[in-house]
Every structure is written in C-alpha cells, then in structure tokens.
Design an enzyme around this catalytic site. Structure first.
Site, PDB file in Angstrom:
ATOM      1  N   GLY A 102       0.823  -1.210   0.000  1.00  0.00           N
ATOM      2  CA  GLY A 102       0.000   0.000   0.000  1.00  0.00           C
ATOM      3  C   GLY A 102       0.847   1.247   0.000  1.00  0.00           C
ATOM      4  N   TYR A 103       1.345   1.590  -1.164  1.00  0.00           N
ATOM      5  CA  TYR A 103       2.149   2.813  -1.299  1.00  0.00           C
ATOM      6  C   TYR A 103       1.341   3.917  -1.978  1.00  0.00           C
ATOM      7  CZ  TYR A 103       6.820   0.855  -0.139  1.00  0.00           C
ATOM      8  OH  TYR A 103       7.922   0.328   0.469  1.00  0.00           O
ATOM      9  N   GLU A 123      12.029  -4.153  -5.094  1.00  0.00           N
ATOM     10  CA  GLU A 123      10.911  -4.285  -6.025  1.00  0.00           C
ATOM     11  C   GLU A 123      11.402  -4.064  -7.458  1.00  0.00           C
ATOM     12  OE1 GLU A 123       7.723  -1.529  -5.364  1.00  0.00           O
ATOM     13  OE2 GLU A 123       6.495  -2.384  -6.959  1.00  0.00           O
TER      14      GLU A 123
HETATM   15  C1  LIG Z   1       0.203  -2.736 -12.912  1.00  0.00           C
HETATM   16  C2  LIG Z   1       0.481  -1.820 -11.774  1.00  0.00           C
HETATM   17  C3  LIG Z   1       0.691  -2.359 -10.500  1.00  0.00           C
HETATM   18  C4  LIG Z   1       0.924  -1.529  -9.420  1.00  0.00           C
HETATM   19  N1  LIG Z   1       1.037  -2.084  -8.188  1.00  0.00           N
HETATM   20  C5  LIG Z   1       1.094  -1.268  -7.114  1.00  0.00           C
HETATM   21  C6  LIG Z   1       1.032  -1.795  -5.809  1.00  0.00           C
HETATM   22  O1  LIG Z   1       0.920  -3.000  -5.614  1.00  0.00           O
HETATM   23  N2  LIG Z   1       1.081  -0.963  -4.761  1.00  0.00           N
HETATM   24  C7  LIG Z   1       1.208   0.375  -4.929  1.00  0.00           C
HETATM   25  O2  LIG Z   1       1.297   1.085  -3.945  1.00  0.00           O
HETATM   26  N3  LIG Z   1       1.258   0.929  -6.160  1.00  0.00           N
HETATM   27  C8  LIG Z   1       1.187   0.132  -7.248  1.00  0.00           C
HETATM   28  N4  LIG Z   1       1.183   0.681  -8.503  1.00  0.00           N
HETATM   29  C9  LIG Z   1       1.260   2.123  -8.648  1.00  0.00           C
HETATM   30  C10 LIG Z   1       2.538   2.620  -9.291  1.00  0.00           C
HETATM   31  O3  LIG Z   1       3.581   2.595  -8.361  1.00  0.00           O
HETATM   32  C11 LIG Z   1       2.265   4.032  -9.841  1.00  0.00           C
HETATM   33  O4  LIG Z   1       1.340   3.893 -10.893  1.00  0.00           O
HETATM   34  C12 LIG Z   1       3.518   4.695 -10.349  1.00  0.00           C
HETATM   35  O5  LIG Z   1       4.380   5.011  -9.295  1.00  0.00           O
HETATM   36  C13 LIG Z   1       3.231   5.942 -11.178  1.00  0.00           C
HETATM   37  O6  LIG Z   1       2.385   6.824 -10.509  1.00  0.00           O
HETATM   38  P1  LIG Z   1       1.085   7.413 -11.213  1.00  0.00           P
HETATM   39  O7  LIG Z   1       0.363   6.286 -11.827  1.00  0.00           O
HETATM   40  O8  LIG Z   1       0.411   8.255 -10.222  1.00  0.00           O
HETATM   41  O9  LIG Z   1       1.637   8.316 -12.381  1.00  0.00           O
HETATM   42  P2  LIG Z   1       2.034   9.863 -12.309  1.00  0.00           P
HETATM   43  O10 LIG Z   1       2.990  10.071 -11.180  1.00  0.00           O
HETATM   44  O11 LIG Z   1       0.817  10.696 -12.343  1.00  0.00           O
HETATM   45  O12 LIG Z   1       2.828  10.040 -13.664  1.00  0.00           O
HETATM   46  C14 LIG Z   1       2.225  10.309 -14.961  1.00  0.00           C
HETATM   47  C15 LIG Z   1       3.332  10.478 -15.989  1.00  0.00           C
HETATM   48  O13 LIG Z   1       4.169  11.600 -15.627  1.00  0.00           O
HETATM   49  C16 LIG Z   1       5.501  11.202 -15.525  1.00  0.00           C
HETATM   50  N5  LIG Z   1       6.173  11.922 -14.435  1.00  0.00           N
HETATM   51  C17 LIG Z   1       5.734  12.112 -13.155  1.00  0.00           C
HETATM   52  N6  LIG Z   1       6.652  12.772 -12.424  1.00  0.00           N
HETATM   53  C18 LIG Z   1       7.705  13.011 -13.259  1.00  0.00           C
HETATM   54  C19 LIG Z   1       8.956  13.664 -13.109  1.00  0.00           C
HETATM   55  N7  LIG Z   1       9.354  14.188 -11.958  1.00  0.00           N
HETATM   56  N8  LIG Z   1       9.767  13.713 -14.187  1.00  0.00           N
HETATM   57  C20 LIG Z   1       9.400  13.172 -15.378  1.00  0.00           C
HETATM   58  N9  LIG Z   1       8.230  12.548 -15.568  1.00  0.00           N
HETATM   59  C21 LIG Z   1       7.391  12.486 -14.532  1.00  0.00           C
HETATM   60  C22 LIG Z   1       5.443   9.726 -15.217  1.00  0.00           C
HETATM   61  O14 LIG Z   1       6.647   9.087 -15.583  1.00  0.00           O
HETATM   62  C23 LIG Z   1       4.261   9.294 -16.042  1.00  0.00           C
HETATM   63  O15 LIG Z   1       4.686   9.042 -17.367  1.00  0.00           O
HETATM   64  C24 LIG Z   1       0.971  -0.140  -9.611  1.00  0.00           C
HETATM   65  C25 LIG Z   1       0.793   0.407 -10.873  1.00  0.00           C
HETATM   66  C26 LIG Z   1       0.531  -0.411 -11.942  1.00  0.00           C
HETATM   67  C27 LIG Z   1       0.284   0.194 -13.285  1.00  0.00           C
END
Ligand SMILES: Cc1cc2nc3c(=O)[nH]c(=O)nc-3n(C[C@H](O)[C@H](O)[C@H](O)COP(=O)(O)OP(=O)(O)OC[C@H]3O[C@@H](n4cnc5c(N)ncnc54)[C@H](O)[C@@H]3O)c2cc1C
Ligand SMILES: Cc1cc2nc3c(=O)[nH]c(=O)nc-3n(C[C@H](O)[C@H](O)[C@H](O)COP(=O)(O)OP(=O)(O)OC[C@H]3O[C@@H](n4cnc5c(N)ncnc54)[C@H](O)[C@@H]3O)c2cc1C
Lengths: 379, 397
Positions: free
Chosen positions: B132-133, B254
C-alpha cells in the site's frame, strides 16, 4: 566466475588506465600523429612502452615469452585504448595475429613472437576482399608451387598493412569461393616479392591498405596450421578480434559518454547548466544504461571465450552487435549534446564519432552480427 | 570435488527427486503461479508437492537464515541452486510480495520478534502481502501521500485511500505507508503492517485494459491498528516517522524483481521461438520482422548478461545504490518490446481475445499487461531521473 574483474585484473586495469591516459591520450598520440600526417598512423615509441609493460604479449603463451593471459585481460587494455582513442596496432598484432600464431609451428612462433612481445614488430591481418566484412567468402588463391605456394589476389581494408612486418593472409587452397573448407592461413613477411600496398588514410586517421598479391612466392613453412584446414584458425582469430573490437568499442562509448556528461555539468544556457534540463538528463541516463549493458555482455563473452564455452561464438556476435549499437548512440548523443562546438575539430568528441565508424565496420558491423545471431539461433 | 561442486551434485539429486515433471514447464501465465496466503488453493497435486518439498528444505527463500524459514545458503550456493533450477526449468514454488519486497525490508529493519513471526509465515506461504504505497494523488511523487494515522496511545487510527494495490482482494496483510507527522515531509511517514481483516479495511477491484483486474483501490476508514502484535512485534517497521527509509529500501528490491534481474526468462531471446510459432500458423517470418527480432535478441541476451553481472556485483557489495533503477528501466522497456514483437510474429492469431487456441487471449492480454512494466514500481521517467542525478550526478532538482 563473477562478472567483474578479480584482483589481478583490477590491477592490470589500473595500470592500463593510467598509462593510456598519460601516454596514449588524444593530444599525445592521435592528434600528434594525425597533424604530422604520419604514414604509420601510430607511434612506435608507444608500442615499445606497451611492450615494456607486458601488454603486447598478453595473449602469447608464457612458453613463447608472453604473459599467457586471456581475452578478459586483452580486453582491459583495449577498453583503455578505446577510451583514449589511442592509435595502436594492439588489436591487429597482439590479438588477431597472436591468436593465429598460437596455431603456428614452433618455427613460425620463434620467428615472429619475440618481436611482437618486445614491441619491435607490428602485424596485420588480411581477410576481407570487399568493402563489407565477408569472411565466408575467400577468393584470394594460393596454389601449390614447388615446396611452397603462389599467392594471388587482393585484400581490402588491411589495417596497418603498410607498417606490418608480417601479414596473416587467409587464402583459398582448394574448393569454391564460398566454401567453408579449403582455406589456409599464411604468414606473409613484409618483404615478400609480388606483394604491393595501396595505402589509404581512413576517416579516423588510421592507416589501411588495399594489398595485392601478384604471384607471391611463399615457403611451405609460411603456412599457419593445416593446409586446407585454416577455417578453424580463422574463426578463432575472428572471435578474438571481434571481442577485442567490442572491448575497444566499450572504451569508445565510455570515453564519449564521460566527456559528454562532463560537458553537461559545465555548459550554461538559459541561465542554467544544460545538465539540468530533463530532456538531456534522460538521454544521458539511457546512454549510461546501454553502456553498462554493453560492458556486461563484453566481459561475459570474454570469460566464455577464455573458458572455451560452446556458447562463446554466438555471444561474440551478440557482444559485437550490442557494442556497435551502443558506441554509435554514445558518439551521436555526444556530438549532439555538445551543440555546435561538437562539430569542431578542436573538440575531441568528433574524433570519437570517427573512430566509432571505423571500429564498427571492422570484423563485421551490428547488422552482420545480428544476422549471425539469428542464423546461429536457427531463424 | 570442491564444496560447491558437491553442493551442486546434491542439489541436482534433490531436484530430481522432488520437482515433479509438471513443475518443470515455463510459467505461461499467472494461473501457473502459487501465491500462498490464508485462502490459497493449489492448482494441482504437483504444485502442492513441489511447494511442500521446498518449504521443508527452506527453498522458498533459500538465502534467508534457517531460523526464519530459509535454507541459509551462501551467495554462491544460492547461485548454484538458481542455476540448477533454471537448468530443469523448475517453476518458482512460491511467488510473493512477502519474499520479494517485505522480507528483505524486515531482514534489514525488523525486530527479532517481527522476523521470527513474519519471515517464517512468509517462507511457509501462510500469509499473502500486498503493497500500500500509491494513492490517487501520489504516484511518482509518493512522498506527498495523505493517508493519515493518528496516535491514540496504544493504537493508531488510520484513514485514507490507496490505489493500484496489486491483488489486495486476495491478500491477508498489507504493508502500508502512513503519514504520522503532517509537518515533516520525508520524516513523517511510518511503515505499517496491517491485517486486511481489520475493521474498516475494504477493497475494490480496478479493471485493466487487459480485461483482468488484479489491482484494487484500498480504503482505510477508521482502521484501528494496534501498536504491537505481541512481544517485540511492533506494527511499524523501523522507527515511527522513519518509514521512508524502509520504503526506499524496499523499492530497490521491487525494482530488481520487476527488472527480472533475479532470473526468469522475461527478457530472453525470442527469434527462434517466433519462427517455430509462425510455422505452426502456416506462416514464415517477414525478413524485416526477422531483422527486428535479431536486434531484439542481441539486446535481450546482452541484458541477460547485465542481470548476471548485477547480481554478482550486489553480492560483492560493488553496486551503486541506484543501479537497480537502471536495471528496472532497461529490463521493463525491453520486456515491452518483446511482447510487441511477439504480437507481430503471432499475426492475427494473437488478436483473438477469447479463443481456445490462444488460451483465452493470452498473447494479447500479456502484451497489454507489459505496458504497465514501465509504470509500476516507479515509472521509466523516474528511473531515468534517479540515474541521471545519483549515478551521473547531473545538476538540478
Ligand atoms: C500494474 C500496476 C501495479 C501496481 N502495483 C502497485 C502496488 O501493488 N502498490 C502500490 O502502492 N502501487 C502500485 N502501482 C502504482 C505505481 O507505483 C504508480 O502507478 C507509479 O508510481 C506511477 O504513478 P502514477 O500512476 O500516479 O503516475 P504519475 O505520477 O501521475 O505520472 C504520470 C506520468 O508523468 C511522468 N512523471 C511524473 N513525475 C515526473 C517527473 N518528476 N519527471 C518526469 N516525468 C514524470 C510519469 O513518468 C508518467 O509518465 C501499480 C501500478 C501499476 C500500473
Ligand atoms: C555547422 C554550423 C553552422 C552554423 N552556422 C551559423 C551561422 O551562420 N550563424 C550563426 O549565428 N550561428 C551558426 N551556427 C550556430 C548554431 O546556431 C548553434 O550551434 C546552435 O544554436 C546551438 O547552440 P550552441 O552550439 O551554443 O549549443 P548549446 O546551446 O550550448 O547547446 C548544447 C546542448 O544543450 C542543448 N540545450 C541547450 N539548451 C537547452 C534547453 N533549454 N533544453 C534542452 N536542451 C538544451 C542543445 O540542444 C545542445 O544539445 C552554426 C552551427 C554549426 C554547427
């Protein structure tokens, strides 16, 4: 064996790295000889110094006066050569020709190896006959004549051919042009009658020759290995040369990358260091990751070759192709991120681009080797 | 014979005796994977037999100490076991976030009591964990997370929403980042272990483009988390408010896992298989596709060497701490390309969404799934940010 250098290898790397940076650097060697329009394209003093450090005989057996080491160690020297763009006959002499001579008679070894180990001789290899690397097809012919052979044909892109005391020539002693068997390797001495060189300077300032053999008379003892059975020796030589070229290519990629990353930390535009722009950061980080992967496949392959593993042949092509792609990326990004200054002769980054182009072509480019990977994998 | 060769012979014999033939097939999809947990069932007897044998031997977590359910293998021994398992194509006996992520963090930061309890439960596949991150407003910028835990003396009351929680609806426990100090950005987060059966925890599946829904939104409403689960078993890992260190450490593992560096064939060469595959469909490889496959294979085989080097260097303590980011980036981009090429080689057949021939549209669904590789566990862009700042030491931000 773990995929990093053991203690002895790390020591060799330290020695090679500081030696090449101090003595083999671009100002002292590449630019120096280029600006003097040197006909050899490299410095004999440096070659002698390398011999004093033991480098030249790295792949030569101890019994023959060398260090009896392997591809990992040769690769360490080559990577430093690549990083400094050091013009040197190391790859052609200490890797390619030395590997061929391993299969030679005691007499041949006695004749040539001491000069190599001492840094007094330089060797070249003559394999290709066309503008692209096609060792599958050898048309240069050696016909039996008395106790020896008469060599007729021509070879292209013989690196340092004009400076070489001996050239290892792959010629056909039987069979059709594209047959695997029927190849014989010869050690052709510099003064062989009927051999002529058309010297050309290449884009990277290195020297090569188009060499003609017009009925060159060779003694029977010029044969390296078995008559008609030279393909195996040729393949061993090619593997050594290809992984050597890969190691040098890793050096070229690292040299270009390091200079570029340094530049990103110095150059200011729009009131910022250009290294602060994410557009450039991401490309630099991508490049770093490719370079790391290229280094990994290179050392893995060196180890496989040293261990005589079956997979070493295909992995040699994987390494050569991967490095070729990576070094290309490194030099292109290097020039681009330097902006206009990267196009100037004064800045070194463009020299990396030139060396990459020549090195990629040497012993097969990325396309040649990827194709080989496909064939060896059965598709 | 050296001790290591001796160990190899023994391992080979043990695998021969204990790994059933059905478990010597490559994992085709998630159905072939056993995840453990309170409600887990085995797909067949072979899967159970293999799992039981491994648990007994400590081979679900071979490198963990024996006291915590492992086999206490040295690094070279663990490598031999991996190699021997790979040689016969043995499936992993147990897949789990507990093994890949929480376990390493507990080994590093946990109390003795936490290790005794949770590591053993993880090794025996008794509880299944989820992570749960992420939150709706906090993905890449994870440290902005809002889920809040209020200190009530002997317990916390936690409120908030997590998102993307993989398999939350099948999991027993969640390791969760909770803000416990609103003033302090980095040093105000606590890493908590929460039983999913606690009152106030609920989940709702999210359907993905692949048609599957292994992800959930996880809601935490007035969840009462005791500060202690027993003698020397605090609910938080590491210190209160210092959970960010644990979270980062865990993310390193991870990323290693997602990058496939730990083994597996996610990035292996595919050209030869695609040729056979095309032949089965009465077709042959287009020369241009063949060329792309060859270039892919070059990259994949080279990346495989990188994975091996990376593991060797980790063991020797020679890696840069940000190196897993590079591995994650390169490995996931490659895996996406791999599936793209597999779709192309499969042609129209791989478009079938439900047919028997495609096992219910597996090629297409797997292809769609890989698109998340460069998002989950930190996006490729974030990986590149980390590499450029921490390894290349480029300025700014
Ligand atoms: C299949 C799957 C499994 C997952 N499993 C888990 C889980 O078990 N537990 C959990 O806690 N989370 C989980 N996640 C969440 C995952 O960690 C997040 O989706 C990920 O960290 C990206 O965050 P976001 O989706 O909010 O994208 P955003 O942060 O909104 O990013 C959108 C876009 O902007 C870009 N971006 C954002 N900030 C920057 C920056 N500083 N510089 C350049 N580009 C940037 C990103 O690279 C991306 O392309 C999962 C996600 C997926 C898709
Ligand atoms: C062959 C040649 C002919 C030319 N002819 C002329 C001419 O006739 N007259 C003339 O006036 N000029 C001329 N120029 C100069 C040319 O316009 C500049 O080289 C060009 O504008 C780039 O500037 P720079 O070289 O200072 O690179 P820099 O501005 O130093 O850029 C270095 C690198 O940083 C990148 N970078 C810089 N700022 C940013 C940013 N904000 N975001 C992302 N990346 C950034 C650049 O793209 C580049 O990759 C010529 C240049 C060349 C090479």
């Amino acid at each position: 064996m773990p995929l990093y250098h053991d203690e002895d290898q790390a020591m060799l790397a330290d020695t090679a790295s500081s030696f090449m940076a101090e003595e083999g650097n671009i100002a002292k060697q590449l630019r120096h000889w280029r600006d003097r329009d040197c006909k050899d394209g490299f410095g004999h003093d440096l070659w002698k110094q390398m011999a004093e450090l033991g480098f030249n005989g790295i792949l030569v057996d101890e019994a023959d006066g060398g260090l009896g080491m392997g591809h990992v160690e040769a690769g360490i020297v080559l990577e430093e050569i690549g990083r400094n763009l050091t013009p040197s006959p190391f790859l052609t002499s200490s890797v390619l020709a030395a590997t061929a001579l391993k299969h030679g008679s005691d007499d041949l070894k006695g004749r040539y190896l001491p000069g190599l180990v001492a840094g007094d001789s330089v060797f070249a290899v003559a394999i290709d006959e066309t503008a692209k690397h096609r060792p599958e097809r050898i048309t240069t012919r050696a016909e039996k004549s008395g106790n020896g052979f008469r060599l007729t044909g021509s070879k292209s892109f013989v690196v340092y051919g004009g400076s070489a005391d001996m050239i290892v020539v792959a010629a056909r002693t039987s069979g059709a042009d594209n047959e695997t068997d029927g190849i014989t390797l010869f050690a052709v001495p510099k003064d062989a009658k009927g051999m002529s060189h058309d010297a050309v300077r290449l884009v990277d300032s290195s020297m090569a020759t188009h060499t003609k053999f017009d009925g060159v008379e060779l003694d029977g003892d010029a044969v390296i290995g078995e008559v008609d059975g030279g393909r195996e020796v040729l393949d061993a030589m090619l593997r050594a040369g290809r992984i050597g070229a890969a190691a040098e290519g890793v050096g070229v990629a690292r040299g270009a990358m390091d200079r570029t990353v340094d530049y990103l930390k110095q150059r200011k535009q729009f009131g910022k260091l250009i290294g602060e722009f994410q557009a450039l950061q991401h490309r630099a980080a991508h490049l770093y990751s490719e370079v790391e992967i290229a280094r990994a496949v290179t050392i893995k392959t060196q180890q496989l070759l040293d261990a005589g593993a079956e997979s070493a042949d295909m992995m040699t092509s994987v390494a050569k192709a991967k490095v070729a792609k990576t070094a290309r990326l490194a030099v292109q990004e290097g020039v681009q991120m330097h902006g206009g200054i990267g196009m100037t002769d004064e800045y070194d980054i463009g020299l990396f681009m030139k060396r990459d182009r020549a090195l990629a072509e040497f012993l097969g480019d990325a396309y040649y080797h990827a194709n080989r990977v496909a064939e060896l994998s059965g598709y | 014979m050296s001790d290591l060769e001796q160990f190899r012979m023994e391992t080979r014999a043990w695998l021969e005796a204990n790994c059933p033939a059905e478990m010597r097939e490559p994992v085709r999809d998630e159905d072939d994977v056993y995840w453990g947990g309170r409600n887990a069932t085995f797909k067949n007897d072979a899967q159970k037999a293999w799992f039981d044998a491994c648990v007994e031997k400590g081979y679900t977590v071979p490198a963990w100490p024996k006291a915590y359910g492992g086999a206490g293998l040295s690094a070279p021994e663990a490598k031999v076991l991996r190699e021997e398992m790979a040689r016969i194509n043995a499936r992993p006996p147990l897949s789990s976030f507990g093994i890949w992520m929480l376990g390493p963090a507990l080994l590093h930061f946990g109390t003795e009591g936490q290790k005794q309890r949770f590591l053993n439960e993880i090794a025996r596949g008794e509880i299944r964990w989820c992570q749960g991150y992420s939150e709706p407003g906090s993905g890449s910028d994870l440290v902005s997370l809002q889920t809040y835990g209020e200190d009530k003396g002997d317990h916390w009351v936690v409120n908030g929403q997590k998102v993307w929680t993989s398999y939350a609806d099948h999991c027993d426990w969640i390791f969760c980042l909770v803000r416990t100090d609103k003033q302090n950005k980095y040093q105000g987060i606590t890493f908590m272990l929460i039983d999913m059966e606690t009152q106030g925890v609920s989940t709702k599946p999210i359907k993905l483009i692949s048609g599957n829904s292994p992800f959930c939104e996880t809601f935490l409403e007035d969840v009462k988390v005791p500060k202690s689960y027993g003698d020397d078993i605090p609910a938080q890992v590491g210190e209160v408010n210092r959970g960010w260190d644990v979270a980062k450490y865990l993310l390193g593992h991870e990323r290693e896992m997602i990058s496939g560096a730990g083994g597996g064939d996610r990035t292996a060469a595919i050209g030869a298989a695609m040729k056979r595959h095309a032949a089965q469909n009465g077709d042959e490889l287009d020369p241009v596709l063949r060329a792309e496959l060859a270039m892919f294979d070059v990259d994949a085989l080279a990346y495989g060497c990188m994975g091996e080097k990376f593991l060797d260097e980790i063991k020797a303590g020679k890696t840069h701490p940000a190196q897993p980011n590079m591995m994650k980036y390169a490995g996931t981009e490659l895996n996406k390309r791999r599936h793209e090429l597999m779709m192309a080689a499969g042609g129209s057949r791989s478009l079938e969404w439900e047919s028997e021939e495609t096992g219910g549209g597996k090629p297409a669904r797997n292809w769609l799934r890989t698109k998340a590789n460069s998002i989950e566990g930190g996006t490729s862009e974030i990986m590149l940010n980390v590499v450029s700042k921490r390894i290349l030491e480029l300025p700014g931000g």
